[in-house]
Motif scaffolding. Structure first.
Motif, PDB file in Angstrom:
ATOM      1  N   ALA A 172       0.834  -1.205   0.000  1.00 14.64           N
ATOM      2  CA  ALA A 172       0.000   0.000   0.000  1.00 14.64           C
ATOM      3  C   ALA A 172       0.870   1.258   0.000  1.00 14.64           C
ATOM      4  N   GLU A 173       1.974   1.235   0.748  1.00 12.31           N
ATOM      5  CA  GLU A 173       2.890   2.376   0.767  1.00 12.31           C
ATOM      6  C   GLU A 173       3.449   2.620  -0.630  1.00 12.31           C
ATOM      7  N   ARG A 174       3.889   1.554  -1.279  1.00 16.00           N
ATOM      8  CA  ARG A 174       4.417   1.680  -2.640  1.00 16.00           C
ATOM      9  C   ARG A 174       3.349   2.188  -3.602  1.00 16.00           C
ATOM     10  N   ALA A 175       2.143   1.693  -3.420  1.00 19.49           N
ATOM     11  CA  ALA A 175       1.049   2.093  -4.302  1.00 19.49           C
ATOM     12  C   ALA A 175       0.708   3.572  -4.126  1.00 19.49           C
ATOM     13  N   VAL A 176       0.713   4.067  -2.890  1.00 23.82           N
ATOM     14  CA  VAL A 176       0.441   5.489  -2.654  1.00 23.82           C
ATOM     15  C   VAL A 176       1.489   6.350  -3.359  1.00 23.82           C
ATOM     16  N   ILE A 177       2.750   6.015  -3.160  1.00 21.24           N
ATOM     17  CA  ILE A 177       3.826   6.767  -3.814  1.00 21.24           C
ATOM     18  C   ILE A 177       3.670   6.675  -5.334  1.00 21.24           C
ATOM     19  N   GLY A 178       3.392   5.478  -5.833  1.00 24.63           N
ATOM     20  CA  GLY A 178       3.217   5.289  -7.272  1.00 24.63           C
ATOM     21  C   GLY A 178       2.066   6.107  -7.831  1.00 24.63           C
ATOM     22  N   CYS A 179       0.949   6.122  -7.132  1.00 24.22           N
ATOM     23  CA  CYS A 179      -0.213   6.906  -7.584  1.00 24.22           C
ATOM     24  C   CYS A 179       0.128   8.385  -7.683  1.00 24.22           C
ATOM     25  N   VAL A 220      -4.794  12.313  -0.253  1.00 21.25           N
ATOM     26  CA  VAL A 220      -4.143  11.773   0.944  1.00 21.25           C
ATOM     27  C   VAL A 220      -3.486  12.834   1.813  1.00 21.25           C
ATOM     28  N   TYR A 221      -3.402  14.043   1.314  1.00 18.25           N
ATOM     29  CA  TYR A 221      -2.642  15.101   1.994  1.00 18.25           C
ATOM     30  C   TYR A 221      -3.076  15.317   3.442  1.00 18.25           C
ATOM     31  N   GLU A 222      -4.347  15.355   3.692  1.00 20.80           N
ATOM     32  CA  GLU A 222      -4.847  15.636   5.038  1.00 20.80           C
ATOM     33  C   GLU A 222      -4.780  14.435   5.977  1.00 20.80           C
ATOM     34  N   SER A 223      -4.724  13.226   5.431  1.00 19.65           N
ATOM     35  CA  SER A 223      -4.813  12.049   6.296  1.00 19.65           C
ATOM     36  C   SER A 223      -3.494  11.299   6.495  1.00 19.65           C
ATOM     37  N   LEU A 224      -2.610  11.309   5.517  1.00 14.98           N
ATOM     38  CA  LEU A 224      -1.356  10.562   5.645  1.00 14.98           C
ATOM     39  C   LEU A 224      -0.207  11.454   6.088  1.00 14.98           C
ATOM     40  N   ARG A 225       0.561  10.942   7.031  1.00 11.68           N
ATOM     41  CA  ARG A 225       1.768  11.624   7.486  1.00 11.68           C
ATOM     42  C   ARG A 225       2.958  10.701   7.204  1.00 11.68           C
ATOM     43  N   PRO A 226       4.126  11.272   7.015  1.00  6.43           N
ATOM     44  CA  PRO A 226       5.297  10.433   6.750  1.00  6.43           C
ATOM     45  C   PRO A 226       5.535   9.348   7.786  1.00  6.43           C
ATOM     46  N   ASP A 227       5.261   9.621   9.063  1.00  5.76           N
ATOM     47  CA  ASP A 227       5.522   8.626  10.110  1.00  5.76           C
ATOM     48  C   ASP A 227       4.608   7.405  10.004  1.00  5.76           C
ATOM     49  N   MET A 228       3.614   7.459   9.140  1.00  9.25           N
ATOM     50  CA  MET A 228       2.720   6.320   8.938  1.00  9.25           C
ATOM     51  C   MET A 228       3.317   5.290   7.979  1.00  9.25           C
ATOM     52  N   PHE A 229       4.407   5.648   7.326  1.00 13.06           N
ATOM     53  CA  PHE A 229       5.091   4.732   6.414  1.00 13.06           C
ATOM     54  C   PHE A 229       6.119   3.931   7.194  1.00 13.06           C
ATOM     55  N   MET A 274       2.411   9.022 -10.559  1.00 15.20           N
ATOM     56  CA  MET A 274       1.720   8.856 -11.832  1.00 15.20           C
ATOM     57  C   MET A 274       0.809  10.040 -12.122  1.00 15.20           C
ATOM     58  N   ASN A 275       0.155  10.529 -11.068  1.00 17.52           N
ATOM     59  CA  ASN A 275      -0.824  11.599 -11.227  1.00 17.52           C
ATOM     60  C   ASN A 275      -0.775  12.465  -9.970  1.00 17.52           C
ATOM     61  N   GLU A 276      -0.071  13.579 -10.045  1.00 24.39           N
ATOM     62  CA  GLU A 276       0.169  14.372  -8.835  1.00 24.39           C
ATOM     63  C   GLU A 276      -1.105  14.942  -8.219  1.00 24.39           C
ATOM     64  N   THR A 277      -2.205  14.951  -8.939  1.00 24.23           N
ATOM     65  CA  THR A 277      -3.460  15.396  -8.327  1.00 24.23           C
ATOM     66  C   THR A 277      -3.934  14.413  -7.251  1.00 24.23           C
ATOM     67  N   GLU A 321      -7.435   6.108  -2.870  1.00 24.36           N
ATOM     68  CA  GLU A 321      -8.198   6.143  -1.624  1.00 24.36           C
ATOM     69  C   GLU A 321      -8.229   4.781  -0.942  1.00 24.36           C
ATOM     70  N   LYS A 322      -8.247   3.704  -1.714  1.00 28.43           N
ATOM     71  CA  LYS A 322      -8.190   2.358  -1.126  1.00 28.43           C
ATOM     72  C   LYS A 322      -6.835   2.120  -0.465  1.00 28.43           C
ATOM     73  N   TYR A 323      -5.764   2.525  -1.153  1.00 25.85           N
ATOM     74  CA  TYR A 323      -4.432   2.363  -0.584  1.00 25.85           C
ATOM     75  C   TYR A 323      -4.290   3.213   0.680  1.00 25.85           C
ATOM     76  N   ASN A 324      -4.844   4.398   0.655  1.00 27.30           N
ATOM     77  CA  ASN A 324      -4.833   5.285   1.815  1.00 27.30           C
ATOM     78  C   ASN A 324      -5.540   4.612   2.994  1.00 27.30           C
ATOM     79  N   GLU A 325      -6.682   4.022   2.752  1.00 24.91           N
ATOM     80  CA  GLU A 325      -7.433   3.335   3.809  1.00 24.91           C
ATOM     81  C   GLU A 325      -6.623   2.193   4.418  1.00 24.91           C
ATOM     82  N   ILE A 326      -5.908   1.455   3.585  1.00 22.49           N
ATOM     83  CA  ILE A 326      -5.075   0.359   4.084  1.00 22.49           C
ATOM     84  C   ILE A 326      -3.985   0.901   5.004  1.00 22.49           C
ATOM     85  N   LEU A 327      -3.321   1.972   4.583  1.00 22.87           N
ATOM     86  CA  LEU A 327      -2.275   2.551   5.430  1.00 22.87           C
ATOM     87  C   LEU A 327      -2.840   3.065   6.746  1.00 22.87           C
TER      88      LEU A 327
END
Length: 105
Positions: free
Chosen positions: A5-12, A23-32, A15-18, A91-97
């Motif tokens: 999921a971490e790889r997929a988030v970075i990949g997404c 994930v900006y509001e919900s993911l923090r670096p320390d979650m990786f 691939m598409n910076e939009t 959003e699915k990858y975000n939920e997994i993280l």
């Protein structure tokens, strides 16, 4: 599951910076959990905050240091692109993280 999921988030995002806005509001670096991906996400957030384009080469340049070459970093980031089927799944990858995140007590 988290590493995929971490790889997929970075990949997404690469691939598409939009996708960053999803994930900006919900993911923090320390979650990786993966140290490299944590550093990559940190640099992605920094670049996003100042309005830089989120490209593999740009992020690789920011991650480069004496212990790892830019070429190795680029290959690792390209591998993240191989982890996704579509950037619309972020959003699915975000939920997994978020589900896998265990804050230090």
């Amino acid at each position: 599951m988290s590493d995929m999921a971490e790889r997929a988030v970075i990949g997404c995002i690469l691939m598409n910076e939009t996708c960053m806005s999803a994930v900006y509001e919900s993911l923090r670096p320390d979650m990786f959990l993966n140290p490299f991906l944590r550093k990559a996400y940190t640099e992605i957030v920094r670049a996003y905050d100042i309005g830089d384009r989120l490209t593999i080469l740009g992020i690789a340049q920011k991650l480069e240091d004496r212990s790892i070459t830019r070429e190795s970093i680029v290959q690792e980031l390209k591998g993240c692109l191989d982890s996704i089927y579509s950037s619309t799944e972020i959003e699915k990858y975000n939920e997994i993280l978020l589900a896998d995140y265990k804050p230090d007590a």
